[in-house]
Write a protein that holds these residues in place. Structure first.
Motif, PDB file in Angstrom:
ATOM      1  N   SER A 284      43.789 142.397 -44.492  1.00 60.47           N
ATOM      2  CA  SER A 284      44.095 142.873 -43.141  1.00 60.47           C
ATOM      3  C   SER A 284      44.287 141.674 -42.199  1.00 60.47           C
ATOM      4  O   SER A 284      45.149 141.700 -41.326  1.00 60.47           O
ATOM      5  CB  SER A 284      43.002 143.807 -42.630  1.00 60.47           C
ATOM      6  OG  SER A 284      41.844 143.103 -42.306  1.00 60.47           O
ATOM      7  N   LEU A 285      43.504 140.612 -42.414  1.00 61.22           N
ATOM      8  CA  LEU A 285      43.649 139.415 -41.584  1.00 61.22           C
ATOM      9  C   LEU A 285      44.990 138.736 -41.830  1.00 61.22           C
ATOM     10  O   LEU A 285      45.621 138.216 -40.923  1.00 61.22           O
ATOM     11  CB  LEU A 285      42.552 138.409 -41.915  1.00 61.22           C
ATOM     12  CG  LEU A 285      41.185 138.656 -41.315  1.00 61.22           C
ATOM     13  CD1 LEU A 285      40.262 137.520 -41.698  1.00 61.22           C
ATOM     14  CD2 LEU A 285      41.275 138.771 -39.813  1.00 61.22           C
TER      15      LEU A 285
ATOM     16  N   LYS B  51      46.198 149.723 -42.165  1.00 61.31           N
ATOM     17  CA  LYS B  51      45.474 149.239 -40.994  1.00 61.31           C
ATOM     18  C   LYS B  51      44.044 148.814 -41.290  1.00 61.31           C
ATOM     19  O   LYS B  51      43.735 147.633 -41.310  1.00 61.31           O
ATOM     20  CB  LYS B  51      45.518 150.284 -39.880  1.00 61.31           C
ATOM     21  CG  LYS B  51      46.798 150.122 -39.079  1.00 61.31           C
ATOM     22  CD  LYS B  51      46.889 151.130 -37.966  1.00 61.31           C
ATOM     23  CE  LYS B  51      48.268 151.041 -37.314  1.00 61.31           C
ATOM     24  NZ  LYS B  51      48.645 152.263 -36.658  1.00 61.31           N
TER      25      LYS B  51
ATOM     26  N   ALA C 193      40.355 140.305 -45.990  1.00 58.86           N
ATOM     27  CA  ALA C 193      41.272 139.171 -46.082  1.00 58.86           C
ATOM     28  C   ALA C 193      42.707 139.640 -45.931  1.00 58.86           C
ATOM     29  O   ALA C 193      43.504 139.020 -45.217  1.00 58.86           O
ATOM     30  CB  ALA C 193      41.082 138.465 -47.410  1.00 58.86           C
TER      31      ALA C 193
ATOM     32  N   LEU D  60      47.367 140.471 -39.808  1.00 59.54           N
ATOM     33  CA  LEU D  60      47.094 140.318 -38.382  1.00 59.54           C
ATOM     34  C   LEU D  60      47.460 138.918 -37.900  1.00 59.54           C
ATOM     35  O   LEU D  60      48.085 138.746 -36.864  1.00 59.54           O
ATOM     36  CB  LEU D  60      45.609 140.590 -38.147  1.00 59.54           C
ATOM     37  CG  LEU D  60      45.117 140.609 -36.715  1.00 59.54           C
ATOM     38  CD1 LEU D  60      45.752 141.765 -35.968  1.00 59.54           C
ATOM     39  CD2 LEU D  60      43.605 140.744 -36.686  1.00 59.54           C
ATOM     40  N   LEU D  61      47.061 137.916 -38.667  1.00 56.68           N
ATOM     41  CA  LEU D  61      47.252 136.534 -38.212  1.00 56.68           C
ATOM     42  C   LEU D  61      48.507 135.898 -38.794  1.00 56.68           C
ATOM     43  O   LEU D  61      48.827 134.761 -38.481  1.00 56.68           O
ATOM     44  CB  LEU D  61      46.034 135.683 -38.583  1.00 56.68           C
ATOM     45  CG  LEU D  61      44.679 136.151 -38.035  1.00 56.68           C
ATOM     46  CD1 LEU D  61      43.553 135.347 -38.632  1.00 56.68           C
ATOM     47  CD2 LEU D  61      44.644 136.057 -36.526  1.00 56.68           C
ATOM     48  N   LYS D  62      49.192 136.608 -39.670  1.00 59.98           N
ATOM     49  CA  LYS D  62      50.404 136.104 -40.329  1.00 59.98           C
ATOM     50  C   LYS D  62      50.148 134.751 -41.002  1.00 59.98           C
ATOM     51  O   LYS D  62      50.899 133.795 -40.812  1.00 59.98           O
ATOM     52  CB  LYS D  62      51.555 135.978 -39.327  1.00 59.98           C
ATOM     53  CG  LYS D  62      52.049 137.291 -38.783  1.00 59.98           C
ATOM     54  CD  LYS D  62      53.173 137.849 -39.632  1.00 59.98           C
ATOM     55  CE  LYS D  62      53.889 139.020 -38.980  1.00 59.98           C
ATOM     56  NZ  LYS D  62      53.070 140.207 -38.773  1.00 59.98           N
ATOM     57  N   ARG D  63      49.071 134.700 -41.721  1.00 64.86           N
ATOM     58  CA  ARG D  63      48.788 133.466 -42.446  1.00 64.86           C
ATOM     59  C   ARG D  63      48.850 133.737 -43.942  1.00 64.86           C
ATOM     60  O   ARG D  63      48.571 134.847 -44.380  1.00 64.86           O
ATOM     61  CB  ARG D  63      47.370 132.986 -42.138  1.00 64.86           C
ATOM     62  CG  ARG D  63      47.200 132.365 -40.788  1.00 64.86           C
ATOM     63  CD  ARG D  63      45.847 131.699 -40.782  1.00 64.86           C
ATOM     64  NE  ARG D  63      45.505 131.208 -39.471  1.00 64.86           N
ATOM     65  CZ  ARG D  63      44.903 130.038 -39.286  1.00 64.86           C
ATOM     66  NH1 ARG D  63      44.595 129.285 -40.307  1.00 64.86           N
ATOM     67  NH2 ARG D  63      44.588 129.653 -38.085  1.00 64.86           N
TER      68      ARG D  63
END
Lengths: 290, 401
Positions: free
Chosen positions: A27-28, A2, A25, A31-34
């Motif tokens: 975690s993002l 997390k 980066a 979170l953003l599924k990128r």
């Protein structure tokens, strides 16, 4: 995983010392599924990020190494021609359509990394290594796959992703990537680690490297990177060198200046660089290492 | 943080106070003004992040935004400054370089270029003189005199004596023709090479099922074409000022015809000018150029410019079939040893280096300047380029890459 701290800890447990930025980066990414695009000089440990990520998630790492001329058949899927041929021979005389249906079925399909990555039950880490080596066309094709996570195989139909993989792309800047690809990704620039982080990397990866030796090695490597070299040593080279020094039972660089100079071949990979770092240069660099 | 999932709904976005959204929108505008390519999607993700609690921790928010909005190293490097300036009210240390500066118009060599273009016979064109060059007043007159005697052979007039717009126009035409023929020859070579391609098994088998799998009609794999690429580095310093005009036209002609070409200008620093040069109208191209180059006339730092090129551009613009063309007189005011080293690095990268030196045809000229001496060992072809004829003579060499 997390928080950033948890991510950094999980990566550290797998031998990768990440800075706070990289932890953000990752975690993002979740979170953003990128996808995450990592750029940086060769040898700064871009590929290692993906390996550590896979280890931290305890999931499979699927790697696609890009090269010039890489095409869909090598990246996505291929038919098993030998088996297809045998099958055609065995069914000689039968209806051509029936044979065709049969030989273009799942049974004869060979998964390549991209197809494999979207057909796993557990989301794997998909590493698309050195994307800048692939051609523009392949990059464009990738764009479609990375946004929809589905593939259409003419003979079989559309195959949808069972799970969305964690995608890591790396680039050395051999070729300028398209804006379209860049915009779909989170961007992280991987720099050479600072002395402190490099020392921690050495300690995490090389058994028997104490804190003071690791710090000395990291400082000397930092000095060498500032010299004018054709091939600046990366983290992998630092680790090689540290392993060599530990293997030779060096505890303190100042105790064995001769050995230090002779083992510099672990760091310097061209004849020019080797001749540029003379004994005097080594001594000067050693002088700066407290 | 992770509670909000992958695709935040607009309900969640409503929670971001209006004030914050307005500020975020202003921030996105600031980033776009600074060259960041940001779409709607990124804006929505950013709002989602702020709503998800990132807004309360500036350090975390900065890091998150940095990953989200940056697309390349240059973005990555200037992001922190922009973020701090916008959100934390700190002064940006080094302002990002934006194209266009009043100073550029004053730069002597570029001014002379524009003067050459707009008022060709104007006397005060070049302020910096080539060592041993003609006095500016004589230039137009001498050109005309020679024009009278050698009018039949425009191709042999030295560029520095070429002042007539018509002549310059012809130089441009020759350049365009040169570029075109390079392309045609290249295509022919590729056609000849096309024999011996590999089989495409997938298509072959697929196409021969009705023959019982016997491969009667063969399908061959097409080969990836990698056209020749030309990278031009043009010296725009004071000592070259008389030639730069014509060479810029030449480069413009080459870029016109050649899909695979890149151009750079250098004097004390390096400027990437391909985009400006791709302007269809040559006069407009020159205008855009004068805006791009700054600080001309302070000597020629060839070594440093090459270093910049090798470091920041070479990886992107050079591939295995690249010819680098340097147009310069080789009067280096910087470190000649550096020039030698950078030339060596460049030579390792590209197929060939052609150095065009307009001064070479001058009587009594010998490559004695330290700069050119250091560079020559790494040059594959060292040729004069002071007349249209000398440019045309280059053609066979360039076509054979």
């Amino acid at each position: 995983m997390k928080t950033r701290e948890q991510i950094a800890q999980a990566l550290a447990a797998c031998g990768y010392i990440a800075d706070a930025d990289l932890a953000t980066a990752i975690s993002l990414m979740q979170l953003l599924k990128r996808p995450l695009l990592l750029e940086g000089e060769a040898g700064v440990g871009k590929t290692e990020v993906a390996k550590a990520l896979a280890a931290a998630h305890a999931t499979e790492l699927i790697r696609l190494q890009c090269y010039e001329g890489l095409d869909q058949s090598a990246a996505l899927y291929e038919w098993n021609y030998q088996r297809q041929l045998l099958s055609i021979q065995a069914h000689r005389g039968e209806d051509a359509d029936a044979i065709e249906d049969q030989i273009f079925s799942e049974k004869y399909l060979l998964e390549r990394p991209l197809l494999a990555a979207i057909r796993r039950d557990r989301p794997p880490v998909l590493l698309i290594d050195e994307i800048d080596r692939a051609d523009d066309e392949f990059e464009a094709f990738l764009l479609e796959l990375l946004s929809d996570f589905q593939v259409s195989i003419p003979e079989l139909g559309t195959i949808k992703a069972i799970t969305i993989p964690h995608v890591v792309l790396t680039s050395n800047g051999t070729r300028e990537l398209s804006d379209a690809l860049r915009r779909r990704c989170l961007y992280h620039y991987v720099d050479y680690p600072d002395v402190d982080r490099e020392a921690r990397i050495i300690m995490a990866r090389i058994d028997g490297a104490g804190a003071s030796l690791a710090l000395q090695i990291a400082r000397l490597v930092e000095g060498i990177r500032k010299e004018e070299l054709r091939k600046v040593p990366g983290v992998a080279e630092t680790l090689d060198w540290a392993a060599a020094l530990v293997g030779l039972e060096v505890r303190d660089l100042h105790d064995a200046p001769e050995l230090v100079h002779e083992t510099l071949m672990c760091l310097l990979k061209t004849r020019e660089d080797r001749s540029r770092v003379t004994r005097e240069v080594t001594e000067r660099l050693l002088g700066k290492v407290a | 943080m992770s509670c909000c999932g992958a695709n935040p709904s607009y309900d969640e976005l409503d929670e971001v106070s209006r004030l914050v959204s307005a500020k975020l929108a202003a921030f996105l505008r600031t980033l776009r003004d600074n060259g960041f390519a940001i779409g709607l999607h990124e804006g929505r993700d950013a709002a989602a992040l702020m709503a998800a609690g990132y807004a309360e921790k500036p350090g975390l928010l900065r890091s998150a935004f940095k990953h989200l909005f940056s697309a390349r190293k240059s973005d990555w490097e200037k992001f922190d400054g922009l973020f701090d300036a916008f959100w934390l009210g700190r002064r940006v240390k080094s302002r990002s370089v934006t194209m266009g500066s009043a100073k550029a118009a004053d730069s002597p060599s570029l001014k002379s270029l524009r003067d050459n273009k707009s008022q060709p016979a104007g006397g005060e064109a070049a302020t910096d003189q080539i060592p041993g060059g003609d006095a500016p007043e004589d230039r137009a007159g001498e050109g005309r005199m020679e024009g009278a005697s050698v009018a039949s052979n425009l191709a042999e007039i030295d560029f520095r004596k070429m002042a007539d717009p018509e002549q310059i126009e012809q130089a441009h035409a020759v350049a365009a023709r040169l570029a075109k023929s390079m392309r045609t020859r290249l295509t022919r070579r590729d056609l000849a090479r096309r024999r011996g391609y590999r089989l495409d098994l997938r298509r072959t088998i697929h196409g021969n099922i009705s023959h019982g799998g016997v491969p009667i009609s063969l399908v061959k794999r097409r080969r990836k074409e990698k056209p020749l690429r030309l990278v031009m580095l043009l010296d725009a310093s004071g000592s070259m000022s008389m030639y730069t005009g014509v060479f810029l036209r030449f480069i413009h002609g080459v870029l016109d015809e050649f899909r695979e070409a890149e151009a750079f200008l250098f004097h004390t620093r390096l400027a990437h000018v391909s985009d400006a040069m791709k302007e269809k109208d040559p006069a407009r191209a020159l205008d855009r150029l004068s805006i791009m180059a700054q600080g001309a006339g302070g000597g020629t730092m060839i070594g440093e410019s090459l270093q910049t090129f090798n470091r920041w551009h070479a990886a992107r613009v050079i591939h295995s079939r690249t010819c680098v063309m340097i147009v310069s007189d080789g009067y280096e005011t910087g470190d000649a040893a550096l020039l030698g080293r950078e030339m060596a690095a460049l030579a390792r990268r590209c197929r060939r280096i052609v150095w065009l030196n307009p001064m070479m045809a001058w009587e009594g000229y010998a490559p004695e300047a330290a700069g050119i001496k250091a560079a020559l060992p790494h040059v594959d072809l060292y040729a004069p380029a002071h007349t249209l004829k000398s440019l045309t003579e280059l053609e066979p060499y360039l076509a054979d890459l």
